[in-house]
Design an enzyme around this catalytic site. Structure first.
Site, PDB file in Angstrom:
ATOM      1  N   SER A  42     -32.950 -47.573   0.483  1.00  0.00           N
ATOM      2  CA  SER A  42     -33.501 -47.211   1.788  1.00  0.00           C
ATOM      3  C   SER A  42     -33.220 -45.757   2.154  1.00  0.00           C
ATOM      4  CB  SER A  42     -32.923 -48.109   2.874  1.00  0.00           C
ATOM      5  OG  SER A  42     -31.557 -47.803   3.092  1.00  0.00           O
ATOM      6  N   ASN A  43     -32.258 -45.142   1.495  1.00  0.00           N
ATOM      7  CA  ASN A  43     -31.784 -43.800   1.800  1.00  0.00           C
ATOM      8  C   ASN A  43     -31.066 -43.747   3.148  1.00  0.00           C
ATOM      9  OD1 ASN A  43     -31.383 -41.158   0.881  1.00  0.00           O
ATOM     10  ND2 ASN A  43     -33.072 -40.381   2.091  1.00  0.00           N
ATOM     11  N   TRP A  44     -30.683 -44.911   3.656  1.00  0.00           N
ATOM     12  CA  TRP A  44     -29.930 -44.963   4.904  1.00  0.00           C
ATOM     13  C   TRP A  44     -28.593 -44.280   4.701  1.00  0.00           C
ATOM     14  CZ3 TRP A  44     -25.299 -46.755   6.674  1.00  0.00           C
ATOM     15  CH2 TRP A  44     -25.177 -46.867   8.058  1.00  0.00           C
TER      16      TRP A  44
END
Length: 88
Positions: A42-44
């Site tokens: 998610s690249n969170w």
């Protein structure tokens, strides 16, 4: 011997949220080319991005559009990461 982590595509999208339609075909081609070597990320927490903060729910909806087949999504979300990271 390479793996592809599907993340940050939203930064390349010219169409933008919530569906990022211009990236669906690109990501689908990547998945079709190497379904056993693709994982999801998610690249969170989305640090250092140059676009508006994405809604993580929209990103998951995007995955549903880019990988409409449930077995393919299972590979991307479960089987492939387990294989890559050596999880049982």
């Amino acid at each position: 011997h390479s793996w592809i982590n599907l993340y940050s595509f939203y930064q390349l999208s010219e169409a933008g949220p919530p569906h990022y339609p211009d990236m669906v075909g690109v990501v689908r081609e990547i998945i079709d080319a190497a379904p056993d070597r693709v994982i999801w990320g998610s690249n969170w927490p989305h640090a250092g991005i140059a676009v508006p903060m994405p809604n993580d729910g929209d990103l998951l909806d995007f995955l549903l559009a880019a990988a409409p087949d449930e077995s393919t999504r299972n590979r991307i979300l479960v089987d492939n990461p387990a294989k890559l990271y050596g999880w049982p």
